[in-house]
Scaffold this motif. Structure first.
Motif, mmCIF file in Angstrom:
data_model
loop_
_atom_site.group_PDB
_atom_site.id
_atom_site.type_symbol
_atom_site.label_atom_id
_atom_site.label_comp_id
_atom_site.label_asym_id
_atom_site.label_seq_id
_atom_site.Cartn_x
_atom_site.Cartn_y
_atom_site.Cartn_z
ATOM 1 N N ALA A 223 0.827 -1.201 0.000
ATOM 2 C CA ALA A 223 0.000 0.000 0.000
ATOM 3 C C ALA A 223 0.862 1.252 0.000
ATOM 4 O O ALA A 223 0.575 2.223 -0.720
ATOM 5 N N ALA A 224 1.926 1.240 0.781
ATOM 6 C CA ALA A 224 2.830 2.399 0.812
ATOM 7 C C ALA A 224 3.505 2.599 -0.535
ATOM 8 O O ALA A 224 3.669 3.728 -1.012
ATOM 9 N N ALA A 225 3.888 1.491 -1.185
ATOM 10 C CA ALA A 225 4.518 1.597 -2.502
ATOM 11 C C ALA A 225 3.542 2.148 -3.525
ATOM 12 O O ALA A 225 3.910 2.962 -4.395
ATOM 13 N N THR A 226 2.266 1.743 -3.453
ATOM 14 C CA THR A 226 1.252 2.249 -4.379
ATOM 15 C C THR A 226 1.041 3.740 -4.193
ATOM 16 O O THR A 226 0.957 4.502 -5.162
ATOM 17 N N GLU A 227 0.955 4.174 -2.932
ATOM 18 C CA GLU A 227 0.787 5.603 -2.664
ATOM 19 C C GLU A 227 1.977 6.398 -3.168
ATOM 20 O O GLU A 227 1.823 7.488 -3.724
#
Length: 269
Positions: A223-227
């Motif tokens: 999720a952090a990588a997507t953001e």
């Protein structure tokens, strides 16, 4: 004993707090030649001495068997004290963490195998106990990256029962004492199996929790990588509002749909 000399504690000169938690500095400063490690080394050296005494003169001389029992008893007593001293006086070392369990299993394994060779102890008892000890050791390594399986009260009671029963078999006993040692060994076998199954249960639970925690952590990283990727690519304000939670792709689709609608309206006019 109220304290440990500076040399034994690694030369720090500070008096450790009894029963206190061990810090990294304490573990690193503990000298290899401290009292806990010396007791562990003594127990390791007693293993071959015990075997030689037990098999002396064919292995059936009551006097030599008594000497062998004395060596075995000293080894078991040092097992009770070295770990306690290491934790209580901040004497934990990498050597001790490796050598202590090896010494424990070496003296017990030597006693069981030797007694079975002499015909005093059935091989199935030796097999059950050694299989349990080896299996639990391997299982500890299996789950060590998730958590450490703590020693339970049942495990300590099992060790005491095994040591008492094996010691009674080392001595040449007859009559009621011979019958008593058989039942003490049966208690030890039952505790060995029961505590082994409990360790298996703990290992499965710890591994399941560890894998679940890893999956949660992986999802959070994804999720952090997507953001971060969305922030790097950038999304227009109106596109972001139109896209909603679906993100830039949904916004682009909405723009194309709006353009097609305008084209269709112009064609009708």
């Amino acid at each position: 004993m109220t304290g440990v000399p500076a040399s034994a504690a690694g030369g720090s000169g500070a008096k450790p707090v009894r029963g206190g938690k061990l810090g990294t500095a304490a573990v690193n400063q503990a000298s290899l030649w401290n009292i806990a490690n010396i007791l562990t080394m003594v127990r390791l050296l007693l293993v071959p001495g015990f075997v030689l005494l037990l098999f002396h003169d064919g292995g059936y001389d009551p006097v030599w068997r008594a000497f062998a029992w004395a060596a075995f008893a000293v080894a078991m007593i040092t097992d009770l004290f070295d770990g306690h001293l290491a934790r209580a006086y901040n004497l934990v070392t990498d050597f001790g963490k490796i050598a202590d369990p090896i010494a424990d299993k070496a003296i017990m394994g030597a006693a069981l195998v030797s007694l079975s060779i002499l015909g005093d102890l059935p091989w199935w008892i030796t097999g059950v106990i050694l299989a349990r000890e080896l299996g639990i050791t391997l299982m500890r390594f299996w789950v060590i990256r998730h958590a450490v399986i703590p020693a339970s009260r049942g495990g300590k009671l099992k060790t005491l029962a095994q040591g008492t029963a094996a010691g009674m078999y080392v001595l040449v006993l007859t009559g009621p004492l011979a019958t008593l040692r058989f039942w003490v060994m049966m208690v030890a076998v039952v505790l060995t199996v029961v505590t082994g199954l409990d360790y298996v249960r703990q290992a499965l639970v710890l591994r399941r929790r560890g894998l679940a925690a890893e999956r949660v952590s992986a999802a959070e990283r994804a999720a952090a990588a997507t953001e971060a990727l969305q922030a790097t690519v950038g999304t227009p304000a109106d596109a972001g509002a139109a896209a909603g939670p679906a993100g830039p792709v949904a916004g682009a689709v909405d723009h194309r749909a709006a353009a097609e609608a305008r084209d269709a309206a112009e064609a009708e006019r």
